[in-house]
Design an enzyme around this catalytic site. Structure first.
Site, mmCIF file in Angstrom:
data_model
loop_
_atom_site.group_PDB
_atom_site.id
_atom_site.type_symbol
_atom_site.label_atom_id
_atom_site.label_comp_id
_atom_site.label_asym_id
_atom_site.label_seq_id
_atom_site.Cartn_x
_atom_site.Cartn_y
_atom_site.Cartn_z
ATOM 1 N N ASP A 380 21.564 48.693 27.180
ATOM 2 C CA ASP A 380 22.721 47.980 26.671
ATOM 3 C C ASP A 380 22.623 46.532 27.139
ATOM 4 O OD1 ASP A 380 25.103 47.468 25.474
ATOM 5 O OD2 ASP A 380 26.353 48.459 26.968
ATOM 6 N N ASP A 711 27.146 53.758 29.214
ATOM 7 C CA ASP A 711 28.327 53.710 30.067
ATOM 8 C C ASP A 711 29.500 54.470 29.454
ATOM 9 O OD1 ASP A 711 28.784 51.932 28.031
ATOM 10 O OD2 ASP A 711 28.927 50.153 29.300
ATOM 11 N N ASP A 715 28.187 57.444 24.689
ATOM 12 C CA ASP A 715 26.761 57.250 25.008
ATOM 13 C C ASP A 715 26.138 58.515 25.596
ATOM 14 O OD1 ASP A 715 26.875 54.620 24.199
ATOM 15 O OD2 ASP A 715 27.293 53.848 26.201
#
Length: 997
Positions: A380, A711, A715
């Site tokens: 990310d 997070d 996900d």
């Protein structure tokens, strides 16, 4: 060792606790009596549990309740007693073999004593071989027990570091505590991605949905409301209750804890918690395979030797049979590295402790194996590649643009006009009003919190949301927000990419207004009007194009953009809003399911540009990963231009590189098209969670070992599917942390690369001590085998004698394997990096730990060891090739004692020289020769132990040794050093060949 641990798991699972009502459970049940909390109002439940839902419990009261009701955990199998763990050290086939050898030695001693002639010495006064084997077995068990205890302590420390946490309200403040410390009466604060840690009665909820499949089997998340039920309902229909072991998929809420530990629904249906048996890892399986191959090879060698001896010479008496059996035992003892499993476990445990000290918390030891094989890291952007210090720097409204000064989360700064607008002009005042309106909308449609603790500003919630609160305070927009009270919420999700709240104006008869924020291109599609200069007018196509062009401009400057909008509802009742549905009682249904009626006809207020600077160290880490053959892939929900700009700044893509969007991924026809795209594209923007999962699966289909960061709760599937799931320790949700194999304590991409490097070093060290131990054991096997086969040629057996004469005693081989080998092997497990581990391609998971080149090293060194050992023995035996004629004065038995002492000592020192040589397959042992102080300490310890066994009189009898002269020591060290010389010569040849290739 691993088999023993699994046996202990089975035993502990059998010896489980019965789920009887403990004192703690009965005490909890007494709190509510017979009352069903789902049929009782939240206020009455709070009274029964003596808690104020607005403040929660005090810390003192929470401690008192924890002592009374016990920790919030389910009953599990009792721990295995220490004495059972110690006895388990003897539950090993090799130990059984050594016990059999002890029995054979005892039989041989008794026969020898019984057959002694009257008046003659009946051999040894005590069965020294048997005594020594038993003592060494006990020492091995103690060492194994200590090593296992150390490994268990390391795993327990890791478990504490990754212990689940829960948000609770105590003393009026929201705080994070360990889930085990939650007590009845606590107020749990729920948010998307949280794991529900106890049973509880809802006090309030906003669009709350909880996945209860683990408890009820219901696959669809259940909507939750705090309304009191009229009649008792089944577990899955108790909409005002939350249950331990479930997880929040959407929305927010607060609940009073009604039951913890075994007094929860999951505790009541759990008959027991048996210890889980972990499947053996590839490394463990390979160790089993190697031991099996060695065992079979030794058995074949033993059978061949025994058959050959039986055919050629025959067994004349019982002594020949016993000598032959002891030969077989000696070969078996020589072949198998007894301490290997314990050393492997300890090395992995020490390795993950080092990684944890550098913020990479590996949840299971064997995950280290996969880390060194990672070929793609999907990361990310926000907080991992960037600093996660969100700051609103630009605000663009329909009338102009301003810059907001100040950085970080301290609300200190001001707005500065841009584009040459005078701060004193009417235009500036119009722009300032629009900026305040836009930031007020962003601060209201917000779940973040900014507070000051001990003079420092701290944030609770998403940093992006908090940045809007900070900016609002800087321009005094908080004065406008204070008059609004939130009454409903349509939460942000990764799919919706927007969030809306409905608030009543306490200064205007409670009239309702919708405030929304989200991705500008998404939010704009729900807007039909625009606020310009204090007036609202229709949003034209020109306005849309201008706004989207501004989004592109800000994104190209690496700003993250968020749009703000609002909609006055002109009523104080949600039921009066057109399109909103109500039930038969006239109550408004869950507003989260009615977004289409609320998020329509919105008024565009403006947008903000939020900067999150890249971490300065990440560019070097990306370059390091690239050098190691690891590809870095950025996956983000941000605008494609923002993603591409950050990625190019970090070296992930070229300056003119582009990002692929989630929409473009959806347009790909099939898996082949997707695989082709993911093979080339390294930046993905505007992606949803299902896209992350697709990308991971596609990369895996191409044979990659994928590390994936995450997070949010959505996900979790991608993190769990990845070979190395990595959760964020700071911003990560509990659900994602539970799915991950590794947790980043600092949310930093560089930590992942450092963990990969450490994983490669650990794996290299495992290969080092495997090369050392196996080559040493093969050297022992070859010494015994060739010593027996060539016994007459080397002078080990006199021409006139028959039967078997072993070159080294089983006790001597045991001493080498269990004591002098173990310390250097452990020291090599913590060896500093010798080769440049990041200069080679990732290792394939299918690659053997012990490959052909290592087998070459092992056999080559083993042969050299056997040659120098047998030459050393031969020099002290009459009738050999290199005999020193001074030994002729000694009898053959005295010669054998001295020769065995020579061979024993040469083999020990040859293995110590081999420890230095085994630190690298190609690099010279003299490079970084003194870098591992532990190895030199281990070598020193092994030398001291060898001196003790040679010069302490009672050990001479036990091990069949005799003190050596100075000249003999020179011969021992000179011959043993040839192992290092031979290794260096081989490495020179290999380096030349490697360069040519």
């Amino acid at each position: 060792m691993v088999d023993r641990q699994q046996d202990q798991s089975k035993q502990s699972a059998i010896a489980t606790n019965e789920v009887a009502e403990s004192e703690e459970v009965r005490a909890q049940q007494a709190l509510l009596g017979d009352a069903d909390p789902s049929l009782t109002s939240a206020e009455d439940v709070a009274k029964a549990l003596n808690v104020d839902p607005a403040r929660g419990l005090s810390e003192e009261e929470a401690k008192r309740r924890l002592a009374k009701f016990g920790p919030n955990e389910l009953a599990s199998a009792p721990p295995v007693p220490k004495w059972k763990k110690f006895l388990a050290q003897f539950q090993d086939p090799l130990v059984y073999l050594l016990i059999a050898a002890t029995g054979i030695s005892l039989v041989a001693w008794f026969i020898e004593k019984a057959n002694a002639q009257p008046g003659a010495e009946g051999g040894e006064a005590l069965p020294f071989d048997a005594i020594v084997i038993i003592l060494i077995l006990i020492v091995n068990a103690v060492l194994g027990y200590m090593q296992e205890a150390k490994a268990e302590a390391a795993v327990e420390a890791l478990a504490q570091m990754t212990a689940p946490q829960t948000s609770v309200l105590r003393d009026g403040k929201v705080q994070r505590i360990n889930t085990t410390d939650v007590v009845p009466g606590d107020i749990i604060v729920l948010a998307e991605g949280d794991s529900v840690s106890a049973d509880g009665r809802l006090v309030n909820a906003a669009s709350l949905r909880i996945a209860e499949a683990s408890l009820t089997g219901e696959s669809v998340p259940v909507g939750k409301k705090p309304d009191t039920l009229e009649v008792a309902k089944a577990l899955g229909d108790r909409a005002n209750m939350i249950f331990n072991g479930t997880s929040v998929t959407q929305g927010t809420g607060r609940a009073i804890v009604t039951g913890t530990g075994m007094n929860t629904q999951v505790g009541k249906i759990a008959d027991m918690l048996s210890a889980t048996e972990d499947e053996k890892t590839p490394l463990q399986k390979e160790m089993d395979y190697v031991s099996k191959i060695l065992g079979i090879a030794v058995c074949i060698i033993a059978v061949v030797v025994l058959v050959a001896l039986a055919v050629l010479e025959g067994f004349n008496d019982i002594h020949d049979v016993i000598d032959s059996l002891l030969l077989a035992v000696s070969l078996a003892v020589a072949a198998v590295p007894e301490g290997l499993a314990a050393i492997l476990t300890v090395v992995l445990a020490l390795g993950v402790q080092r990684m944890a000290a550098h913020n990479a918390i590996v949840k299971k030891l064997h995950s280290v194996e996969t880390l060194g094989s990672a070929s793609v890291i999907c990361s990310d952007k926000t907080g991992t590649l960037t600093r996660n210090e969100m700051t609103v720097e630009r605000v663009v409204t329909p009338s102009g643009e301003v810059q907001i000064t100040g950085t970080g989360y301290a609300p200190e700064g001001r707005m500065v006009m841009t584009g040459g607008v005078s701060p004193e002009s009417d235009e500036a005042r119009v722009i300032a009003d629009e900026v305040v309106a836009a930031l007020a909308a962003g601060a209201l449609a917000n779940d973040g919190e900014l507070r000051q603790e001990n003079g420092r500003w701290e944030i609770v919630g998403d940093p992006t949301e908090v940045s809007l609160i900070v900016a609002a305070r800087k321009v005094k927009a908080d004065r406008k927000t204070e008059r609004f009270t939130r009454v409903a919420e349509i939460p942000f999700t990764s799919e919706r990419k927007r969030m809306s709240i409905i608030a009543k104006d306490d200064t205007d008869s409670g009239k309702l207004t919708v405030f929304a924020k989200g991705a500008p291109d998404v939010l704009l599609s729900y807007c039909s009007r625009i606020r310009v200069g204090g007036h609202v007018r229709k949003l034209t196509e020109g306005d849309r194009q201008s706004i989207l062009a501004t989004v592109e401009r800000l994104s190209s400057e690496a700003y993250r953009t968020l749009g703000e909008a609002c909609r006055p509802l002109e009523t104080s009742s949600l039921a009066d809003v057109p399109g909103v549905t109500v039930n038969a009682a006239g109550q408004v249904a869950d507003i989260a399911d009615q977004a289409e009626a609320i998020e329509t006809d919105l008024i565009w207020n403006g947008m903000v540009g939020i900067i999150d600077p890249p971490r300065t160290e990440v560019r070097d880490s990306v370059a390091e990963a690239h050098r190691a053959g690891i590809r870095t892939v950025m996956i983000t929900g941000d605008h494609p231009l923002t993603a591409a700009r950050i990625a190019s700044d970090l070296g992930i893509i070229a300056k003119d590189g582009k990002a692929m969007t989630g929409d473009q991924l959806d347009q790909l026809a099939d898996e082949a098209s997707l695989d082709k795209a993911t093979a080339d594209v390294s930046v993905y923007a505007r992606v949803a969670p299902e896209h992350k999962l697709k990308i991971v699966e596609s990369l895996q289909r191409q044979g990659n070992i994928v590390a994936m960061t995450g997070d949010g709760v959505n996900d979790a599937p991608a993190v769990k599917t990845a070979d190395i799931g990595v959760a964020m320790g700071i911003t990560g949700t509990e659900v994602t942390k539970q799915s991950a194999k590794m947790i980043l304590a600092d949310d930093n991409f560089s930590t992942i690369v450092a963990a990969v490097r450490e994983g490669r070093v650990i794996f290299d060290n495992i290969r080092k001590f495997l090369r050392y131990l196996l080559s040493s054991n093969v050297g022992e096997v070859f010494t015994v085998f060739f010593g027996v086969v060539l016994a007459g040629f080397l002078g080990i057996r006199q021409p006139e004698t028959v039967g078997v004469t072993v070159p080294l005693l089983a006790t001597q081989l045991l001493w080498i394997n269990l004591l002098t080998d173990a310390a250097p092997a452990l020291a090599m497990g913590v060896d500093p990096q010798t080769d440049d581990v990041m200069a080679r391609r990732p290792r394939k998971v299918t690659d053997r730990v012990i490959d052909a080149s290592m087998w070459g090293d092992i056999i080559y060194i083993g042969v050299i060891m056997a040659i120098v050992t047998l030459i050393g023995m031969d020099m002290h035996l009459a009738g050999g090739l290199f005999t020193d004629r001074s030994v002729d004065a000694l009898g053959h038995e005295a010669q054998m004692v001295e020769a065995r002492t020579m061979g024993f000592t040469i083999l020990v020192f040859a293995q110590l020289f081999n420890a230095l040589a085994s630190r690298s397959h190609l690099q010279s042992a003299f490079v970084g020769l003194f870098s591992n102080k532990w190895l030199w300490g281990a070598i020193g310890l092994s030398i001291v132990l060898q001196l003790v066994v040679i010069y302490v009189p009672f050990l001479n009898s036990a091990f069949g040794t005799t003190p050596l002269s100075a000249m003999a020591w020179l011969e021992c060290i000179g011959l043993a050093a040839f192992v290092l010389v031979a290794s260096e010569l081989r490495k020179i040849v290999l380096r030349i060949m490697d360069k040519r290739q």
